[in-house]
Design a protein around this motif. Structure first.
Motif, PDB file in Angstrom:
ATOM      1  N   THR A 830       0.898  -1.209  -0.036  1.00 34.14           N
ATOM      2  CA  THR A 830       0.039   0.081  -0.048  1.00 34.14           C
ATOM      3  C   THR A 830       0.880   1.268  -0.049  1.00 34.14           C
ATOM      4  OG1 THR A 830       0.080  -0.010   2.323  1.00 34.14           O
ATOM      5  CG2 THR A 830      -1.753  -1.162   1.218  1.00 34.14           C
ATOM      6  N   ALA A 833       2.314   1.999   3.361  1.00 33.32           N
ATOM      7  CA  ALA A 833       3.443   0.986   3.517  1.00 33.32           C
ATOM      8  C   ALA A 833       4.846   1.281   2.957  1.00 33.32           C
ATOM      9  CB  ALA A 833       2.840  -0.260   3.384  1.00 33.32           C
ATOM     10  N   GLY A 839       9.739  -3.530   3.768  1.00 32.65           N
ATOM     11  CA  GLY A 839       9.140  -4.665   3.135  1.00 32.65           C
ATOM     12  C   GLY A 839       9.236  -4.864   1.630  1.00 32.65           C
TER      13      GLY A 839
HETATM   14  P1  ADP Z   1       5.656  -6.090   3.380  1.00 31.23           P
HETATM   15  O1  ADP Z   1       6.745  -6.766   3.411  1.00 31.23           O
HETATM   16  O2  ADP Z   1       5.283  -4.805   2.715  1.00 31.23           O
HETATM   17  O3  ADP Z   1       4.530  -6.174   4.706  1.00 31.23           O
HETATM   18  P2  ADP Z   1       3.529  -7.852   2.753  1.00 31.23           P
HETATM   19  O4  ADP Z   1       2.846  -8.817   1.681  1.00 31.23           O
HETATM   20  O5  ADP Z   1       3.149  -8.652   4.001  1.00 31.23           O
HETATM   21  O6  ADP Z   1       4.590  -7.135   2.511  1.00 31.23           O
HETATM   22  O7  ADP Z   1       2.063  -6.941   2.755  1.00 31.23           O
HETATM   23  C1  ADP Z   1       1.864  -6.218   1.713  1.00 31.23           C
HETATM   24  C2  ADP Z   1       1.148  -4.988   1.994  1.00 31.23           C
HETATM   25  O8  ADP Z   1       0.230  -5.116   2.635  1.00 31.23           O
HETATM   26  C3  ADP Z   1       1.985  -4.218   3.329  1.00 31.23           C
HETATM   27  O9  ADP Z   1       3.035  -3.485   2.514  1.00 31.23           O
HETATM   28  C4  ADP Z   1       0.943  -3.414   3.681  1.00 31.23           C
HETATM   29  O10 ADP Z   1       0.880  -2.218   2.959  1.00 31.23           O
HETATM   30  C5  ADP Z   1      -0.315  -4.012   3.629  1.00 31.23           C
HETATM   31  N1  ADP Z   1      -0.631  -4.945   4.935  1.00 31.23           N
HETATM   32  C6  ADP Z   1      -0.057  -5.956   4.934  1.00 31.23           C
HETATM   33  N2  ADP Z   1      -0.772  -6.579   6.323  1.00 31.23           N
HETATM   34  C7  ADP Z   1      -1.470  -5.101   7.013  1.00 31.23           C
HETATM   35  C8  ADP Z   1      -2.159  -4.934   8.037  1.00 31.23           C
HETATM   36  N3  ADP Z   1      -2.423  -5.635   9.009  1.00 31.23           N
HETATM   37  N4  ADP Z   1      -2.560  -3.839   8.198  1.00 31.23           N
HETATM   38  C9  ADP Z   1      -2.345  -2.981   7.050  1.00 31.23           C
HETATM   39  N5  ADP Z   1      -1.734  -3.004   5.942  1.00 31.23           N
HETATM   40  C10 ADP Z   1      -1.155  -4.287   5.768  1.00 31.23           C
END
Ligand code: ADP
Length: 878
Positions: A830, A833, A839
C-alpha cells in the motif's frame, strides 16, 4: 351373400308389404266372396221389402180390427150396465111407491128397503131421503134421520129424467168407494115426496156384467164416471176405484159426444200401447171402455212374421253357403296367386301356382308364372349389379375418406374452384393462410386472393394453365389483413368441376433461405477470422475431433510438434512426438494425462507443462486445451494450444540460479553478521555497556534478521512459482497449533500484544505444519507492524461449511478500499506502507499461494483508521 341384405334395404325403403291374410286387403277393395254376397243380397232385397210391406198392411188392419172389436165390447158393457141401472131403478120405484103411497111405518119401510137390497145384486144399501135431504128410511138402520143434503139435488138432472147416476164417492156408512142410483118418488099429486138412493158396491158389478166380461182375455173392461175416474175395472190389476182414467181427456170427451170411439194410447210414456174402444152409457155421462194390448192383438201376426223371417234367413244362409262353396274355385286360385305374389315381393322364389278355376283365372295364373320367372331372372341380374354397385360404392367411400382426410389435414392450402374461378371448396389450411374463414372463401373469386399488381402475371399464368392444364409458379397472396405473402401456386385441372389450386406458404422458406445466407456469410467471416487468428498466432493451435484425430493445425503447431506439412493426421497431437514429449520431471506422458485427451473428456486444461527432448535441443511447452461442444452438450472435439515456454523456462532457471546464488551467497555473510552481532551483544552485556554501543548492536541484529526474512521470502516465492515447495498435509488441531506457535514466538518483539481466543469443538484441518507456521508468522508480523505499538492483535477461529476459518485482527491504520483488491499480488504494497515501513510485498503473496495450495482461501476486511482482519480458511480433515 351380399344380395339379400341389399334386397332387405330396398324393401325397407318401400311401402310395407300387404298382409298375407285376406282380411288384411287394402282398404276400399272388396273380395269376390263379398261381391257375390252383395249380389245375393241385392237379389233378395225385393223379396224382403215385399214381405215387410205386407206385414205393415196386415198390422194396420189387425190394429183396426182390434179396436173395433173393443168398441163392440164397450158398447156391450154400456148396454149391460144400462140394464143393471134400469133394474135398480125398478126396485127403487117399487120401494118408493110403497113408501109414499102406503105411508109405511119406519120399521116396515126399512124392511121394504132391505128386501129391495136383497133383490138387487151389487147394492150396498137403499135410503129414502126427503127433498130436504133428511134420511127418512134406510135399509141400514143407522142411517135413518141422518142428513144427505146433496143427493136430492142430483135428481134435478138436465136430461129431464126422474133418475140420476152419481159419480163415484166415499160411502159414509162403509167408508168404501161407491156410486149411487137416485130415483125421484112423487106423491099422488105428482109432487116430489122424496128420493130413493141406491148405493152400489163397484167391485160387485162383476155379477151385473156377466156377458160383457166373458172372453176379455188379455184385455180389460172398465166404467168411467162423469169425473173421468175409474168406477169399475175388470180385471182390476193395479187399478183401484177412484183412480183417474188413463185415457187422454180429449178422447173421453169425444167418446161422450159420439156413439162410440176407437183409439190407441199409452197409459204413460214407455208403457205398452193399448187398442181401445169407448162407448157412452146413455143418460149418465159415464163411459164404458174395452181395451187390449196392441202387442197381444198383433201377436199372431208377429209370430207369422217371425216364421217368415226365419225362413228368409235360412234361405239367405243357404245362399251364403252356396256362394262360399261355388266361389271357392274362383277365389282359391286368386288367393294362392296373391300368396305367391306376396312371397315374391318378400324375396321368396315363386313356385308354380296350381292352375284351376275359370279360364280367366287360369290365364291370370299363367301370366303370373311368366312374370315371376321374369322377376327371378331380373333379380339375379339385379343382385349382381347391386354387388358391383356396392363394391364400387365402398371403394368410392374409401377413396373419398382418404381424399377428405388428405384435403382436411394438408399442410398446404387447397382451393377447388369452378371454371369461372369462383371457389367451391377449401380446406382448413386455406382459411389459415388467407385469413378468411372457410365460409367467406366459398363463392369468392380466386382473383380476389391475388394482389392487384400481380393480376397481369396471374392472367399469364391462367393462359399457361389453359394450354398445359397444369401450372406451377411462385406468386403472392393477398391476406385478408392486407399483408402480401409469397406463395408457391400449383393449379391442376379437375374435370368436370374446374381446377384445384394448391398454395404453399414460402414466406418461411424465403426467410429461412435469407437467414441461411446470412449465417453462411457469418460463418465464412468467422472462419476467415479464425483462419487469420490461427495462422497469425505465435502459439501452436491444433483442433482435434472427438476421436482425437487432428482436424486442423497451424504452422506454429506444426513447427512445435515437428509435424511435416502434408503428413497424414494421427490421433492425439502430442503423440506425434511420441517418445519425445515428457513431463517436466522426465517421465513420459500417459495417454489419459495428455491435455488433448483430458479436453475430449470435458476437462479444461490450462498451463500444463511438457518438454520435448530432441537431440539438438530441449523444447518446453505450455499446453492448454478445451473441449468443443454443441449447445446441447454434445462433444465435437477439442482445441489444444501449445506455447513455446522454452525462453520463459530459461529465464525462470536463471532466476532460480540467481535466487540460489543470492540466498546462498547473501545468507553466508548475513549469518556471519548475525552471529557476530549476537556475540557482540553478549560481550557488551558482560562489559556492562548499555548505551549507544548496545543500541547499535541490537539494530544490526534486527536488520540482519529482517534481511534474512526478506531473502527467505524471495526464495519461497520463487520456489512456489516453480512448484518446488512440496506440501506434507496431515490433520492438525488449529487452535493448539496456534497456541504452540505463540509460545515459540514468546520473547520475540511485541509478541505479548497477541491474544489467542480459543474455540471449543473445532474439527481438525488438513495442513502442512511448516507452511501453516509460515502463514501465521506473516499475518501476525503484519498485524503487529501495521498497528500502533500499544494496540492488541487477536487470533480467533470459526467453522464454516467444511472449513475452519482463522481471523487475525488488528486495530491499526487499515487499508483503503481501492487497495484491498490488489493485496496478495506479488510485490504489492500500500502507499502508506511504501513510504513508512520496510518490506518487499511478498509476505501476503506467499500466504495466499500457500493457503490456496492447501485448498483454502485468503481474504481481508478492513476499515480505515479502525483496523484490519485477515482471514484464511483450511479444509476440515475428513
Ligand atoms: P510487506 O513486506 O510490505 O509487509 P506483505 O506482503 O506482507 O509485504 O504486505 C503487503 C502489503 O499489505 C503491505 O505493504 C501493507 O501495505 C499491507 N498490509 C499487510 N498487512 C497489513 C495490516 N495488518 N494492516 C495494514 N496493511 C497491511
Amino acid at each position: 351373400m351380399c344380395s339379400m341384405p341389399a334386397r332387405t334395404a330396398l324393401n325397407t325403403a318401400q311401402s310395407p308389404p300387404p298382409s298375407r291374410s285376406p282380411a288384411g286387403r287394402q282398404g276400399g277393395t272388396v273380395g269376390i266372396r263379398t261381391w257375390l254376397l252383395l249380389l245375393l243380397a241385392a237379389a233378395l232385397l225385393p223379396f224382403f221389402l215385399v214381405q215387410a210391406g205386407v206385414y205393415y198392411v196386415l198390422c194396420l188392419s189387425q190394429r183396426k180390427a182390434g179396436m173395433e172389436a173393443n168398441l163392440e165390447r164397450a158398447q156391450a158393457v154400456s148396454t149391460e150396465f144400462g140394464a143393471f141401472v134400469a133394474d135398480v131403478l125398478h126396485q127403487q120405484a117399487t120401494a118408493g111407491s110403497a113408501l109414499v103411497l102406503y105411508d109405511q111405518e119406519p120399521e116396515q119401510a126399512e124392511g121394504l128397503l132391505a128386501q129391495a137390497v136383497r133383490n138387487t145384486p151389487c147394492l150396498r144399501h137403499l135410503c129414502f131421503v126427503s127433498p130436504e135431504g133428511r134420511v127418512l128410511a134406510s135399509s141400514e138402520p143407522g142411517l135413518t134421520e141422518s142428513h144427505l143434503p146433496a143427493l136430492p139435488a142430483a135428481t134435478q138432472s138436465s136430461h129431464g129424467h126422474e133418475w140420476a147416476l152419481s159419480n163415484l164417492f166415499t160411502d159414509p156408512l162403509s167408508g168404501q168407494p161407491g156410486f149411487a142410483v137416485l130415483q125421484n118418488v112423487r106423491d099422488s099429486r105428482g109432487a116430489l115426496a122424496g128420493v130413493v138412493v141406491a148405493v152400489v158396491d163397484p167391485p160387485k158389478l162383476d155379477e151385473a156384467l156377466p156377458i160383457s166380461l166373458a172372453g176379455t182375455g188379455t184385455g180389460t173392461v172398465a166404467l168411467i164416471d162423469g169425473a173421468g175416474r175409474y168406477v169399475y175395472v175388470h180385471p182390476w190389476g193395479n187399478v183401484r176405484p177412484g183412480d183417474s182414467a188413463a185415457q187422454p181427456a180429449a178422447l173421453l170427451a169425444n167418446a161422450l159426444a159420439s156413439q162410440g170411439q176407437v183409439a190407441t194410447y199409452r197409459s204413460a210414456p214407455g208403457e205398452q200401447e193399448w187398442l181401445a174402444g169407448l162407448a157412452p152409457v146413455p143418460s149418465s155421462g159415464w163411459l164404458a171402455e174395452a181395451r187390449r194390448p196392441a202387442a197381444a192383438a198383433l201377436a199372431p201376426l208377429s209370430t207369422g212374421l217371425l216364421h217368415g223371417t226365419s225362413l228368409f234367413a235360412l234361405a239367405g244362409l243357404a245362399a251364403l253357403a252356396a256362394v262360399s262353396v261355388f266361389a271357392r274355385p274362383l277365389v282359391d286360385p286368386i288367393l294362392n296367386l296373391r300368396e305367391q305374389a306376396l312371397g315374391l315381393g318378400g324375396g321368396q322364389r315363386s313356385g308354380r301356382v296350381a292352375v284351376a278355376g275359370p279360364a280367366e283365372v287360369r290365364d291370370l295364373v299363367a301370366a303370373f308364372d311368366h312374370m315371376a320367372r321374369e322377376i327371378d331372372a331380373r333379380e339375379v341380374q339385379s343382385a349382381l349389379l347391386l354387388r358391383e354397385l356396392q363394391d364400387a360404392s365402398r371403394l368410392l367411400e374409401q377413396s373419398e375418406a382418404r381424399y377428405r382426410s388428405l384435403f382436411e389435414t394438408a399442410l398446404d392450402a387447397v382451393l377447388i374452384a369452378g371454371d369461372d374461378g369462383r371457389i367451391l371448396e377449401v380446406n382448413p389450411r386455406a382459411g389459415e393462410l388467407t385469413g378468411y374463414s372457410q365460409q367467406e372463401l366459398l363463392g369468392m373469386s380466386l382473383l380476389n386472393l391475388i394482389p392487384a399488381e400481380l393480376h397481369t402475371r396471374a392472367a399469364e399464368l391462367y393462359e399457361e394453365y389453359l394450354c398445359a392444364q397444369r401450372i406451377e409458379a411462385e406468386l403472392a397472396l393477398q391476406h385478408k389483413g392486407g399483408q402480401v405473402l409469397p406463395v408457391e401456386v400449383q393449379a391442376v385441372q379437375v374435370p368436370p368441376i374446374g381446377l384445384q389450386v394448391t398454395l404453399r406458404d414460402i414466406g418461411a422458406r424465403t426467410r429461412a433461405a435469407k437467414e441461411r445466407e446470412r449465417l453462411l456469410a457469418e460463418v465464412h467471416r468467422r472462419a476467415a477470422e479464425l483462419d487469420a487468428i490461427i495462422t497469425s498466432i505465435p502459439a501452436g493451435i491444433v483442433i482435434i475431433d472427438s476421436s482425437g484425430a487432428v482436424m486442423r493445425m497451424n504452422a506454429a503447431a506444426q513447427a512445435l510438434l515437428g509435424h511435416a506439412a502434408g503428413e497424414p493426421s494421427r490421433p492425439w497431437p502430442e503423440q506425434m512426438a511420441t517418445g519425445l514429449i515428457q513431463q517436466p520431471d522426465g517421465r513420459p506422458f500417459a495417454v489419459e494425462d495428455l491435455p488433448s485427451f483430458r479436453a475430449l473428456h470435458g476437462e479444461t486444461v490450462q498451463g500444463a507443462v511438457a518438454v520435448i527432448r530432441r537431440a539438438e535441443a530441449e523444447l518446453w511447452l505450455m499446453i492448454s486445451a478445451a473441449p468443443i461442444s454443441t449447445a446441447n452438450g454434445r462433444l465435437l472435439g477439442a482445441v489444444v494450444s501449445y506455447v513455446d515456454a522454452t525462453a520463459m523456462h530459461e529465464m525462470q532457471k536463471q532466476r532460480e540460479d540467481i535466487l540460489g546464488m543470492v540466498s546462498h551467497d547473501l545468507r553466508g555473510p548475513l549469518t556471519v553478521i548475525h552471529g557476530q552481532a549476537e556475540l557482540l551483544l553478549r560481550w557488551l552485556s558482560r562489559a556492562g555497556l548499555t548505551g549507544n554501543e548496545r543500541r547499535s548492536t541490537v539494530a544490526i541484529l534486527a536488520s540482519a534478521r529482517r534481511m534474512n526474512a526478506m531473502i527467505q521470502d524471495l526464495v519461497d516465492a520463487a520456489r512456489l512459482e516453480s512448484g518446488q515447495l512440496p506440501m506434507e498435509v496431515r490433520p492438525l488441531d488449529l487452535c493448539s497449533f496456534v497456541v504452540d506457535h505463540m509460545q515459540q514466538m514468546a520473547g520475540m518483539a511485541e509478541s505479548e500484544r497477541i491474544e489467542v481466543i480459543g474455540a471449543e469443538g473445532l474439527p481438525p484441518v488438513l495442513a502442512d505444519a511448516e507452511r501453516l507456521a509460515r502463514i501465521l508468522a506473516n499475518l501476525l508480523s503484519n498485524a503487529l507492524k501495521y498497528s500502533p505499538p500499544e494496540s492488541r492483535v487477536t487470533v480467533s477461529f470459526s467453522c464454516e461449511g467444511g472449513f475452519v476459518v482463522t481471523a487475525v485482527t488488528d486495530h491499526g491504520q487499515g487499508i483503503a478500499p481501492e487497495e484491498i483488491q490488489h493485496l496478495g499480488r506479488r510485490y504489492y504494497r500500500t502507499r502508506s506502507a511504501r513510504s513508512h515501513r520496510e518490506g518487499l510485498g511478498l509476505g501476503l503473496y506467499i500466504c495466499r499461494m500457500l493457503v490456496e495450495a492447501l485448498g483454502g482461501r485468503l481474504w481481508v476486511q478492513s476499515e480505515q483508521d479502525q483496523g484490519s482482519t485477515f482471514y484464511f480458511s483450511l479444509p476440515v480433515a475428513e
